[in-house]
Design a protein around this motif. Structure first.
Motif, PDB file in Angstrom:
ATOM      1  N   GLY A 252      17.263 -43.500 -45.167  1.00 35.97           N
ATOM      2  CA  GLY A 252      16.437 -42.303 -45.267  1.00 35.97           C
ATOM      3  C   GLY A 252      17.218 -41.027 -45.474  1.00 35.97           C
ATOM      4  N   VAL A 255      18.552 -40.771 -48.928  1.00 39.54           N
ATOM      5  CA  VAL A 255      17.472 -40.363 -49.835  1.00 39.54           C
ATOM      6  C   VAL A 255      17.234 -38.857 -49.734  1.00 39.54           C
ATOM      7  N   VAL A 271      15.410 -46.010 -51.914  1.00 41.19           N
ATOM      8  CA  VAL A 271      14.041 -46.276 -51.466  1.00 41.19           C
ATOM      9  C   VAL A 271      13.623 -47.683 -51.867  1.00 41.19           C
ATOM     10  N   THR A 274      15.178 -50.402 -49.786  1.00 42.88           N
ATOM     11  CA  THR A 274      14.578 -50.495 -48.457  1.00 42.88           C
ATOM     12  C   THR A 274      13.272 -51.265 -48.510  1.00 42.88           C
ATOM     13  N   MET A 304      11.838 -40.140 -47.198  1.00 40.87           N
ATOM     14  CA  MET A 304      11.179 -40.756 -48.344  1.00 40.87           C
ATOM     15  C   MET A 304       9.974 -39.931 -48.783  1.00 40.87           C
ATOM     16  N   THR A 308       9.157 -38.181 -52.313  1.00 35.60           N
ATOM     17  CA  THR A 308       7.998 -38.480 -53.157  1.00 35.60           C
ATOM     18  C   THR A 308       7.191 -37.223 -53.455  1.00 35.60           C
ATOM     19  N   TYR A 317       4.461 -44.776 -54.770  1.00 39.61           N
ATOM     20  CA  TYR A 317       4.765 -45.248 -53.425  1.00 39.61           C
ATOM     21  C   TYR A 317       3.630 -45.100 -52.410  1.00 39.61           C
TER      22      TYR A 317
END
Length: 372
Positions: A252, A255, A271, A274, A304, A308, A317
């Motif tokens: 995380g 990311v 991502v 994962t 994440m 996004t 996602y």
């Protein structure tokens, strides 16, 4: 101008050490002042009040307020969450405020940041864990950006500067040491360190912090990131040996840093790794309800979702985020609507639950709220 490196080189985080470190109780309804309303999507089976229910129940069980200070209890029965868990629980309130845009969250956010300083002081030199200090520095940098309180910015800057001075050196080509004994350079400090530095750049307009963020990120990418798979290794020892299995919180923060610095392909690779390799039937891993790792999934979800939203990837996602939120919702216990982090099994009745063990369900519910 920020230089974007989309291809460098690389190679998972440590199961961080276990650790644990009052008066008036303030219910969620008073503390947060307003309910969340999840915007239904075609993929989500959550009822309209699901976010409210989980968030309200968590706050009622675990948040305490005294005057201008607030903090998270360690357990329903009392105590205080320890340094780094407390910092991460504050981060969930920051997420609620930022993702929903509800101004009524700001007073509680300020009380929690004040309470953290009241408990731990404003300079954390006595804490030998450099990652702990970076987690909290992120909170204060975000707190400044959300409230405009310059004291929060000063706290973030002072503690980032303190950690950077004692943790960054040229051994292994750069990177931040995990602890002050300088035995390993870990993903759990370098990912958060890059995020903290970038947020200070945003807060101060000082490009030297952007440059530090980039240097930290580039080191982690080169040393702990597998560019073929998206896996993040835990750490590199002083002798140059890279080790450790991937964990969701290291995935995380990588990311998060990649997103802020413009490494979009890296962020997406981490991502996707994962989701494809660290889940069971699409559900994030179960780390145990009482250990140091039980809130790791909340950290992955935080960064994440930020990615996004920033990159407008909800369409790619959101159904997966909804799936995990639905899993957290379904295992809540009827007596108090608390939901633990073991989403394959019902939250046990009569158990004195820990705040850290329930935080991932709160984050999962927030992740299912699409926001604006």
């Amino acid at each position: 101008m920020l230089v974007i490196f989309e291809n460098i080189v690389a190679h998972e985080k440590h199961p961080k050490r276990a650790g644990t470190r009052l008066t008036g109780f303030l219910s969620f309804g008073l503390a947060f002042g307003i309910s969340l309303f999840i915007r239904g999507t075609s993929a989500s089976a959550l009822p309209a009040n699901a976010v409210n229910t989980i968030y309200d129940s968590y706050a009622k069980a675990f948040i305490q307020v005294q005057g201008t200070n607030a903090w998270f209890k360690e357990k329903q029965s009392g105590g205080r969450a320890d340094f780094w868990k407390h910092a991460e629980e504050i981060a969930t309130v920051l997420d609620a405020y930022e993702w929903t845009g509800k101004k009524a969250y700001k007073p509680m956010l300020i009380q929690l940041l004040n309470g953290f300083v009241h408990t731990n002081g404003a300079l954390w030199t006595s804490n030998p864990y450099n990652d702990d200090c970076m987690w909290a520095a992120i909170d204060y940098a975000r707190g400044y950006l959300d409230t405009g309180d310059k004291n929060f910015r000063a706290i973030a800057k002072a503690n980032f500067d303190m950690v950077y001075a004692r943790a960054w050196d040229d051994h292994l080509g750069g990177g931040l040491w995990w602890k002050t004994n300088n035995t390993t350079k870990n993903a759990c400090v370098n990912g958060p360190g890059a995020i903290a530095a970038y947020l200070l750049f945003k807060s101060l307009g000082d490009v030297t912090y952007r440059d530090k963020a980039l240097s930290i990120y580039v080191w982690e990418r080169a040393n702990l990131f597998d560019t073929n798979t998206g896996k993040i290794f835990d750490s590199e020892r002083a002798n140059g040996r890279v080790r450790g299995s991937p964990t969701t919180y290291n995935q995380g923060t990588f990311v998060g840093a990649a997103n802020y610095l413009g490494f979009t392909n890296d962020a997406m690779l981490a991502v996707d790794y994962t989701i494809s390799n660290m889940t069971t039937d699409g559900i994030l891993p179960q780390y145990g309800a009482t250990g140091n790792n039980s809130g790791f999934n909340a950290i992955f979800l935080r960064w994440m979702v930020r990615f996004t939203k920033d990159r407008k990837l909800q369409g790619k996602y959101q159904s997966w985020l909804d799936q995990n939120a639905e899993a957290a919702w379904k295992v809540r216990r009827p007596s108090d609507n608390l939901s633990w982090c073991q989403w394959h099994d019902p939250t046990p009745a009569g158990t004195n639950l820990q705040s850290w063990g329930c935080i991932s369900s709160v984050e999962a519910m927030l992740a299912a709220w699409p926001g604006k």
